[in-house]
Design a protein around this motif. Structure first.
Motif, PDB file in Angstrom:
ATOM      1  N   TYR A   3       0.871  -1.167   0.000  1.00  0.00           N
ATOM      2  CA  TYR A   3       0.000   0.000   0.000  1.00  0.00           C
ATOM      3  C   TYR A   3       0.910   1.220   0.000  1.00  0.00           C
ATOM      4  N   GLU A   4       0.756   2.085  -0.993  1.00  0.00           N
ATOM      5  CA  GLU A   4       1.607   3.272  -1.084  1.00  0.00           C
ATOM      6  C   GLU A   4       0.851   4.494  -0.598  1.00  0.00           C
ATOM      7  N   LEU A   5       1.495   5.233   0.272  1.00  0.00           N
ATOM      8  CA  LEU A   5       0.926   6.440   0.854  1.00  0.00           C
ATOM      9  C   LEU A   5       1.906   7.574   0.616  1.00  0.00           C
ATOM     10  N   CYS A   6       1.410   8.678   0.059  1.00  0.00           N
ATOM     11  CA  CYS A   6       2.261   9.841  -0.210  1.00  0.00           C
ATOM     12  C   CYS A   6       1.784  11.029   0.609  1.00  0.00           C
ATOM     13  N   MET A   7       2.746  11.819   1.008  1.00  0.00           N
ATOM     14  CA  MET A   7       2.468  13.076   1.673  1.00  0.00           C
ATOM     15  C   MET A   7       3.175  14.155   0.862  1.00  0.00           C
ATOM     16  N   PHE A   8       2.404  14.971   0.175  1.00  0.00           N
ATOM     17  CA  PHE A   8       2.966  16.080  -0.600  1.00  0.00           C
ATOM     18  C   PHE A   8       3.123  17.258   0.350  1.00  0.00           C
ATOM     19  N   CYS A   9       4.252  17.947   0.268  1.00  0.00           N
ATOM     20  CA  CYS A   9       4.459  19.036   1.211  1.00  0.00           C
ATOM     21  C   CYS A   9       5.305  20.162   0.637  1.00  0.00           C
ATOM     22  N   ARG A  10       5.296  21.244   1.380  1.00  0.00           N
ATOM     23  CA  ARG A  10       6.037  22.445   0.995  1.00  0.00           C
ATOM     24  C   ARG A  10       7.172  22.645   1.984  1.00  0.00           C
ATOM     25  N   VAL A  11       8.380  22.614   1.446  1.00  0.00           N
ATOM     26  CA  VAL A  11       9.587  22.708   2.271  1.00  0.00           C
ATOM     27  C   VAL A  11      10.405  23.881   1.764  1.00  0.00           C
ATOM     28  N   ASP A  12      11.042  24.595   2.659  1.00  0.00           N
ATOM     29  CA  ASP A  12      11.943  25.664   2.253  1.00  0.00           C
ATOM     30  C   ASP A  12      12.953  25.069   1.269  1.00  0.00           C
ATOM     31  N   PRO A  13      13.064  25.632   0.062  1.00  0.00           N
ATOM     32  CA  PRO A  13      13.966  25.068  -0.943  1.00  0.00           C
ATOM     33  C   PRO A  13      15.400  24.866  -0.448  1.00  0.00           C
ATOM     34  N   ALA A  14      15.843  25.683   0.469  1.00  0.00           N
ATOM     35  CA  ALA A  14      17.195  25.531   1.003  1.00  0.00           C
ATOM     36  C   ALA A  14      17.319  24.307   1.917  1.00  0.00           C
ATOM     37  N   GLU A  15      16.196  23.732   2.305  1.00  0.00           N
ATOM     38  CA  GLU A  15      16.211  22.622   3.264  1.00  0.00           C
ATOM     39  C   GLU A  15      15.747  21.285   2.694  1.00  0.00           C
ATOM     40  N   VAL A  16      15.439  21.208   1.390  1.00  0.00           N
ATOM     41  CA  VAL A  16      14.886  19.962   0.860  1.00  0.00           C
ATOM     42  C   VAL A  16      15.828  18.770   1.034  1.00  0.00           C
ATOM     43  N   SER A 107       1.300   7.749  11.807  1.00  0.00           N
ATOM     44  CA  SER A 107       0.515   8.894  12.300  1.00  0.00           C
ATOM     45  C   SER A 107       1.418  10.009  12.808  1.00  0.00           C
ATOM     46  N   ALA A 108       2.495   9.646  13.480  1.00  0.00           N
ATOM     47  CA  ALA A 108       3.417  10.656  14.006  1.00  0.00           C
ATOM     48  C   ALA A 108       4.143  11.378  12.870  1.00  0.00           C
ATOM     49  N   ILE A 109       4.529  10.640  11.828  1.00  0.00           N
ATOM     50  CA  ILE A 109       5.143  11.276  10.657  1.00  0.00           C
ATOM     51  C   ILE A 109       4.147  12.244  10.030  1.00  0.00           C
ATOM     52  N   TRP A 110       2.909  11.790   9.861  1.00  0.00           N
ATOM     53  CA  TRP A 110       1.873  12.634   9.266  1.00  0.00           C
ATOM     54  C   TRP A 110       1.661  13.900  10.095  1.00  0.00           C
ATOM     55  N   GLU A 111       1.666  13.765  11.406  1.00  0.00           N
ATOM     56  CA  GLU A 111       1.476  14.937  12.269  1.00  0.00           C
ATOM     57  C   GLU A 111       2.581  15.967  12.032  1.00  0.00           C
ATOM     58  N   ILE A 112       3.820  15.512  11.949  1.00  0.00           N
ATOM     59  CA  ILE A 112       4.951  16.424  11.707  1.00  0.00           C
ATOM     60  C   ILE A 112       4.797  17.103  10.351  1.00  0.00           C
ATOM     61  N   VAL A 113       4.529  16.309   9.320  1.00  0.00           N
ATOM     62  CA  VAL A 113       4.455  16.829   7.948  1.00  0.00           C
ATOM     63  C   VAL A 113       3.250  17.750   7.769  1.00  0.00           C
ATOM     64  N   SER A 114       2.107  17.376   8.319  1.00  0.00           N
ATOM     65  CA  SER A 114       0.908  18.195   8.120  1.00  0.00           C
ATOM     66  C   SER A 114       0.984  19.511   8.887  1.00  0.00           C
ATOM     67  N   VAL A 115       1.542  19.495  10.074  1.00  0.00           N
ATOM     68  CA  VAL A 115       1.599  20.694  10.898  1.00  0.00           C
ATOM     69  C   VAL A 115       2.688  21.657  10.433  1.00  0.00           C
ATOM     70  N   HIS A 116       3.868  21.138  10.117  1.00  0.00           N
ATOM     71  CA  HIS A 116       5.016  22.003   9.834  1.00  0.00           C
ATOM     72  C   HIS A 116       5.303  22.230   8.354  1.00  0.00           C
ATOM     73  N   TYR A 117       4.736  21.389   7.481  1.00  0.00           N
ATOM     74  CA  TYR A 117       5.088  21.475   6.057  1.00  0.00           C
ATOM     75  C   TYR A 117       3.870  21.471   5.137  1.00  0.00           C
ATOM     76  N   SER A 118       2.733  21.901   5.631  1.00  0.00           N
ATOM     77  CA  SER A 118       1.498  21.988   4.836  1.00  0.00           C
ATOM     78  C   SER A 118       1.235  20.695   4.065  1.00  0.00           C
ATOM     79  N   GLY A 119       1.369  19.580   4.753  1.00  0.00           N
ATOM     80  CA  GLY A 119       1.229  18.273   4.121  1.00  0.00           C
ATOM     81  C   GLY A 119      -0.148  18.006   3.557  1.00  0.00           C
ATOM     82  N   VAL A 120      -0.162  17.313   2.424  1.00  0.00           N
ATOM     83  CA  VAL A 120      -1.393  16.869   1.770  1.00  0.00           C
ATOM     84  C   VAL A 120      -1.273  15.358   1.597  1.00  0.00           C
TER      85      VAL A 120
END
Length: 133
Positions: A3-16, A107-120
């Motif tokens: 099962y593949e799950l993706c989290m699309f997010c916005r990261v500061d380009p200097a930090e990718v 769930s913990a990864i999702w929480e980090i990504v959704s809160v800090h990196y506008s995760g979708v």
């Protein structure tokens, strides 16, 4: 079956290039009994293993910021209903889940990504209606 799950997010380009390390170290700091190690690093992506020390369960997580996989996933998701959500996303967290999945880590990864990196959140079955939990 995988099962593949993706989290699309916005990261500061200097930090990718350090995005994976940032997410994994944050996870290890905030959750007891979790450790991680970097498995690979390239010009397009990085891969980590995150392990629940108590159960021994491992989650393999890939972080993409360019390349063929990144371009393909953005193109596919953009064509889905709700695909406008990936506009401006410059990083993908990709999890291929097999077997006994430690959902508390996911769930913990999702929480980090959704809160800090506008995760979708997105998966190939539910599209943007995907959920964790």
């Amino acid at each position: 079956m995988a099962y593949e799950l993706c989290m699309f997010c916005r990261v500061d380009p200097a930090e990718v290039r350090v995005f994976g390390e940032t997410v994994c170290s944050s996870l290890a700091r905030t959750r007891d009994g979790v450790e991680y190690r970097q498995v690979s690093l390239s010009t397009e992506s990085s891969e980590y293993e995150i392990r629940d020390i108590q159960t021994g369960e491992i989650v393999e997580v890939s972080f993409y910021w360019s390349g063929q996989f990144f371009d393909h996933q953005i193109a596919v998701a953009s064509g889905e209903p709700g695909g406008d959500a990936v506009k401006g996303c410059n990083c993908i967290v990709d999890l291929v889940l097999v077997g006994n999945v430690p959902w508390s880590i996911i769930s913990a990864i999702w929480e980090i990504v959704s809160v800090h990196y506008s995760g979708v959140l997105y998966d190939e079955i539910s599209g943007f209606d995907a959920s964790i939990g």
